[in-house]
Design a protein around this motif. Sequence first.
Motif, PDB file in Angstrom:
ATOM      1  N   PRO A   1      39.625  11.206 -14.970  1.00  0.00           N
ATOM      2  CA  PRO A   1      41.048  10.168 -15.025  1.00  0.00           C
ATOM      3  C   PRO A   1      41.001  10.185 -16.778  1.00  0.00           C
ATOM      4  CG  PRO A   1      39.604  10.015 -13.485  1.00  0.00           C
ATOM      5  CD  PRO A   1      39.094  11.199 -14.168  1.00  0.00           C
ATOM      6  N   PHE A   2      41.774   9.772 -17.462  1.00  0.00           N
ATOM      7  CA  PHE A   2      41.350   8.537 -18.437  1.00  0.00           C
ATOM      8  C   PHE A   2      41.244   7.458 -18.476  1.00  0.00           C
ATOM      9  CE2 PHE A   2      42.709  11.850 -21.819  1.00  0.00           C
ATOM     10  CZ  PHE A   2      44.182  11.749 -20.959  1.00  0.00           C
ATOM     11  N   THR A   3      41.401   6.716 -16.753  1.00  0.00           N
ATOM     12  CA  THR A   3      40.942   5.088 -16.619  1.00  0.00           C
ATOM     13  C   THR A   3      40.229   5.254 -15.329  1.00  0.00           C
ATOM     14  OG1 THR A   3      41.726   3.016 -15.721  1.00  0.00           O
ATOM     15  CG2 THR A   3      43.080   5.065 -14.624  1.00  0.00           C
ATOM     16  N   ASP A   4      39.066   4.183 -15.214  1.00  0.00           N
ATOM     17  CA  ASP A   4      37.887   3.748 -13.918  1.00  0.00           C
ATOM     18  C   ASP A   4      38.721   4.300 -12.819  1.00  0.00           C
ATOM     19  OD1 ASP A   4      36.727   1.674 -15.960  1.00  0.00           O
ATOM     20  OD2 ASP A   4      36.580   3.927 -15.888  1.00  0.00           O
ATOM     21  N   ILE A   5      37.985   4.774 -12.014  1.00  0.00           N
ATOM     22  CA  ILE A   5      39.256   5.253 -10.282  1.00  0.00           C
ATOM     23  C   ILE A   5      38.208   4.597  -9.660  1.00  0.00           C
ATOM     24  CG2 ILE A   5      40.324   7.386 -10.914  1.00  0.00           C
ATOM     25  CD1 ILE A   5      38.857   8.904  -9.619  1.00  0.00           C
ATOM     26  N   VAL A   6      38.073   4.218  -8.273  1.00  0.00           N
ATOM     27  CA  VAL A   6      37.423   4.499  -7.259  1.00  0.00           C
ATOM     28  C   VAL A   6      36.130   4.873  -6.990  1.00  0.00           C
ATOM     29  CG1 VAL A   6      37.243   2.744  -4.648  1.00  0.00           C
ATOM     30  CG2 VAL A   6      38.554   3.013  -6.066  1.00  0.00           C
ATOM     31  N   HIS A   7      36.196   6.248  -7.113  1.00  0.00           N
ATOM     32  CA  HIS A   7      34.830   6.990  -6.116  1.00  0.00           C
ATOM     33  C   HIS A   7      35.214   8.017  -8.395  1.00  0.00           C
ATOM     34  CE1 HIS A   7      33.563   5.027  -3.420  1.00  0.00           C
ATOM     35  NE2 HIS A   7      34.875   5.952  -2.550  1.00  0.00           N
ATOM     36  N   ASP A   8      34.424   7.600  -9.253  1.00  0.00           N
ATOM     37  CA  ASP A   8      34.395   8.655 -10.411  1.00  0.00           C
ATOM     38  C   ASP A   8      33.683   8.780 -10.932  1.00  0.00           C
ATOM     39  OD1 ASP A   8      35.791   7.094 -13.675  1.00  0.00           O
ATOM     40  OD2 ASP A   8      36.027   8.393 -12.880  1.00  0.00           O
ATOM     41  N   ARG A   9      32.822  10.087  -9.957  1.00  0.00           N
ATOM     42  CA  ARG A   9      31.635  11.005  -9.985  1.00  0.00           C
ATOM     43  C   ARG A   9      32.357  12.005  -9.496  1.00  0.00           C
ATOM     44  NH1 ARG A   9      31.133   7.245  -6.033  1.00  0.00           N
ATOM     45  NH2 ARG A   9      30.782   5.665  -7.083  1.00  0.00           N
ATOM     46  N   ILE A  10      30.958  13.259  -9.326  1.00  0.00           N
ATOM     47  CA  ILE A  10      31.224  14.630  -8.554  1.00  0.00           C
ATOM     48  C   ILE A  10      30.645  13.960  -7.306  1.00  0.00           C
ATOM     49  CG2 ILE A  10      29.928  16.246  -8.352  1.00  0.00           C
ATOM     50  CD1 ILE A  10      29.859  16.422 -11.835  1.00  0.00           C
ATOM     51  N   MET A  11      32.087  14.935  -6.262  1.00  0.00           N
ATOM     52  CA  MET A  11      31.443  14.030  -4.972  1.00  0.00           C
ATOM     53  C   MET A  11      31.376  15.699  -4.641  1.00  0.00           C
ATOM     54  SD  MET A  11      35.555  12.478  -4.641  1.00  0.00           S
ATOM     55  CE  MET A  11      34.628  11.215  -3.143  1.00  0.00           C
ATOM     56  N   LEU A  12      30.081  15.948  -3.739  1.00  0.00           N
ATOM     57  CA  LEU A  12      29.551  17.352  -3.964  1.00  0.00           C
ATOM     58  C   LEU A  12      28.939  17.024  -1.910  1.00  0.00           C
ATOM     59  CD1 LEU A  12      28.937  19.395  -5.042  1.00  0.00           C
ATOM     60  CD2 LEU A  12      26.402  18.891  -5.084  1.00  0.00           C
ATOM     61  N   GLU A  13      30.363  18.156  -1.601  1.00  0.00           N
ATOM     62  CA  GLU A  13      30.652  17.737  -0.327  1.00  0.00           C
ATOM     63  C   GLU A  13      29.432  18.042   0.978  1.00  0.00           C
ATOM     64  OE1 GLU A  13      34.042  18.390   2.849  1.00  0.00           O
ATOM     65  OE2 GLU A  13      33.882  20.015   2.024  1.00  0.00           O
ATOM     66  N   LEU A  14      28.101  17.409   1.128  1.00  0.00           N
ATOM     67  CA  LEU A  14      27.310  18.676   1.423  1.00  0.00           C
ATOM     68  C   LEU A  14      27.396  19.112   3.458  1.00  0.00           C
ATOM     69  CD1 LEU A  14      24.504  15.884   1.651  1.00  0.00           C
ATOM     70  CD2 LEU A  14      24.850  17.654   0.012  1.00  0.00           C
ATOM     71  N   PHE A  15      28.288  18.456   4.331  1.00  0.00           N
ATOM     72  CA  PHE A  15      29.057  19.128   5.086  1.00  0.00           C
ATOM     73  C   PHE A  15      30.097  18.597   6.076  1.00  0.00           C
ATOM     74  CE2 PHE A  15      25.355  15.886   6.341  1.00  0.00           C
ATOM     75  CZ  PHE A  15      25.771  15.453   7.661  1.00  0.00           C
ATOM     76  N   ARG A  16      30.564  18.987   6.962  1.00  0.00           N
ATOM     77  CA  ARG A  16      31.861  18.286   7.450  1.00  0.00           C
ATOM     78  C   ARG A  16      31.310  18.179   9.180  1.00  0.00           C
ATOM     79  NH1 ARG A  16      36.545  21.885   5.263  1.00  0.00           N
ATOM     80  NH2 ARG A  16      36.805  20.907   2.988  1.00  0.00           N
ATOM     81  N   GLY A  17      31.797  17.258   9.691  1.00  0.00           N
ATOM     82  CA  GLY A  17      32.171  16.677  11.242  1.00  0.00           C
ATOM     83  C   GLY A  17      30.265  16.002  11.188  1.00  0.00           C
ATOM     84  N   CYS A  18      30.569  15.484  12.696  1.00  0.00           N
ATOM     85  CA  CYS A  18      28.969  14.195  12.804  1.00  0.00           C
ATOM     86  C   CYS A  18      28.470  14.850  14.117  1.00  0.00           C
ATOM     87  CB  CYS A  18      29.349  12.842  12.206  1.00  0.00           C
ATOM     88  SG  CYS A  18      27.070  12.276  12.731  1.00  0.00           S
ATOM     89  N   THR A  19      27.210  14.413  14.210  1.00  0.00           N
ATOM     90  CA  THR A  19      26.837  14.850  15.546  1.00  0.00           C
ATOM     91  C   THR A  19      26.122  13.217  16.609  1.00  0.00           C
ATOM     92  OG1 THR A  19      24.358  15.505  14.617  1.00  0.00           O
ATOM     93  CG2 THR A  19      25.987  16.929  15.238  1.00  0.00           C
ATOM     94  N   ARG A  20      26.414  12.520  15.743  1.00  0.00           N
ATOM     95  CA  ARG A  20      25.606  10.896  15.776  1.00  0.00           C
ATOM     96  C   ARG A  20      26.086  10.452  17.844  1.00  0.00           C
ATOM     97  NH1 ARG A  20      20.688   9.680  14.841  1.00  0.00           N
ATOM     98  NH2 ARG A  20      19.741  11.220  12.265  1.00  0.00           N
ATOM     99  N   GLY A  21      27.611  10.686  17.217  1.00  0.00           N
ATOM    100  CA  GLY A  21      28.204  10.011  18.224  1.00  0.00           C
ATOM    101  C   GLY A  21      28.635   8.789  18.419  1.00  0.00           C
ATOM    102  N   CYS A  22      29.169   7.726  17.155  1.00  0.00           N
ATOM    103  CA  CYS A  22      28.881   6.174  17.402  1.00  0.00           C
ATOM    104  C   CYS A  22      30.303   6.220  18.234  1.00  0.00           C
ATOM    105  CB  CYS A  22      28.963   5.616  15.826  1.00  0.00           C
ATOM    106  SG  CYS A  22      27.844   6.166  15.400  1.00  0.00           S
TER     107      CYS A  22
END
Length: 615
Positions: free
Chosen positions: A251-272
């Motif tokens: 983007p030309f303007t600043d955004i909330v998360h202005d970086r590369i987002m590398l998605e490692l995995f989906r889901g979670c096993t912690r069960g909060c």
Amino acid sequence: MKIKISDQILQRVEKPSRYIGNEWNSIHKDLKGIQIRFAFCFPDVYEVGMSHLGMKILYHLLNERDDTYCERVFAPWVDMEQSMRANKIPLFALESHDPISQFDFVGFTLQYEMSYTNIINMLDLAGIPIYSKDRTKDHPFVCAGGPCAYNPEPLADIVDFFMMGEGEDIINEVMDEYGLWKVDNVSREDFLNRIVNIEGIYIPRFYKVDYNEDGTVGGIMPVKKEYPRKIRKRIVKELDKTFFPDRFIVPFTDIVHDRIMLELFRGCTRGCRFCQAGFVYRPVRERSAGKLLELARKLEENTGYEEISLTSLSTSDYTDLGHLTEELIKEMEPRKVNLSLPSLRIDSFSLDLMEKAQRVRKSGLTFAPEAGTQRLRNVINKGVTEEDLINSVTTAFYGGWSGVKLYFMLGLPTETYEDIEGIAELGSKVVAAYMGIPREKRGKGLNVTISTSSFVPKPFTPFQWEAQDSIETLREKQRYLKDRIKSRHIIYNWHDAELSFLEAVFARGDRKVGNVLVKAWEKGCKFDSWGEHFKFKEWMEAFDECGVDPHFYANRRRSYDEVFPWDHIDVGVGKRFLIRENERAYGGELTSNCRADCSGCGAAAFGGGICVEQR
Ligand code: SF4
């Protein structure tokens, strides 16, 4: 008909770059040969929407198709909307600046219940009828997906169809069907009948809701036997084989998360037990480190970004984290690219990892104990201890960090004022941990931020039966905590209890709350999650005028045999498992991380991921 936004208008509004498009890596297609135009709408401003990973993935995925052109649409901020309405400018897509009323699909991602009035406002601004029943063949199909779609009922009269679960496969299947339907030139109803049996598709008008005398749901049944009784969410089984873009729009303007987002995995096993994402995204499926390195290289080359964020629900649980960060640092440090590890758990904070990751630039640390006492942390199955927290912050302080954010929730089931005092005490112990380090060995200027959100019971969690505290009680608890935070090194922030109350209404609402959304919008409600635009009085008037009691949805405990408005949706995690977890919560019993030991939540039924690897 291309919309031309005059310089006059652009010069008058805040952040005009929100409306001009043409950013680096944005996609521009010649319309010749394009059969399907998809307007991907994020119901909030550009800076928020442009930070959303799901939108980045599906935007590039749809544009991989030769027959489809996917374009972005964000909610215009209030100043721009005023100019658009004054100049009769309909809502347009950023790439082509064409009105989205001319498109085949208008798709919304549902990330937050309090963005629903923006959806209604965007439809109105586009000149598309708000109610599904009023749309004709001249109008686009309105569809939606995302986490809030797991309770689709509040939007059932507004959205034509929902896509449950992960979008990569299902959205292509719908586009394929649409291409055939468009050639046949038959009714809208015919198209909906063609997609009704695609797994994950939910078409509310094909389901009838019965209510009991007490206002609870009696049942939700398909109107024809050939329609599925349960709508099963979609997942992608192998992330390494699933599409992930090798470029993001810069983007030309600043955004909330202005970086590369590398998605490692989906889901979670912690069960909060309060966390919806922790259950609806199961089973856990990881991307291999090799694939992630390959993606990181390409994304860095194609964007020039100087930061890579390793994203997931619990990054420290990624099996190959050490090796991945080592390799990424080796590759990226010479290119002056920083790594950020957003969701590191307290019990697996590693100074070594953080120091390596943030060699280029240090950023603040965030920990989420969620509850102030061990008793309550066990009730919510957070599984971390005070010792974990103090060890982690002490390690971080020795590492030179002096800014720490601590996230907690107020209003959790079984909470006592002793638990709330525990939050203040934890804050003081964090300050003491810092003061305990010799001045020459610690960073300068300690600042500890304690932030409390209000517990909102969500569908498909062990706490989906719970009542939310009343607004008055939440405020009293916020005051109580504020009075007990004495240290000048601690800043205390809290969430607006009225906003959390409405979130709780729409998180577990049925179709009856749909009219309230439209009524509230008619009264001027929109951008509700922005404090300066939140109009609680108008909301309560809307409930009143629609004869709907919001407390019935937010502040009432449900019995285990009550039918939920979302009981016809199947996310894999079963109700019996959630009831068991609810009972274990009241017993203060922990359920271990299921990477170690399967607790039989039901997600294994989807195949793929760790559930299977464990077997
Ligand atoms: S099926 Fe077992 S291993 Fe898989 S997510 Fe559920 S509890 Fe965890």
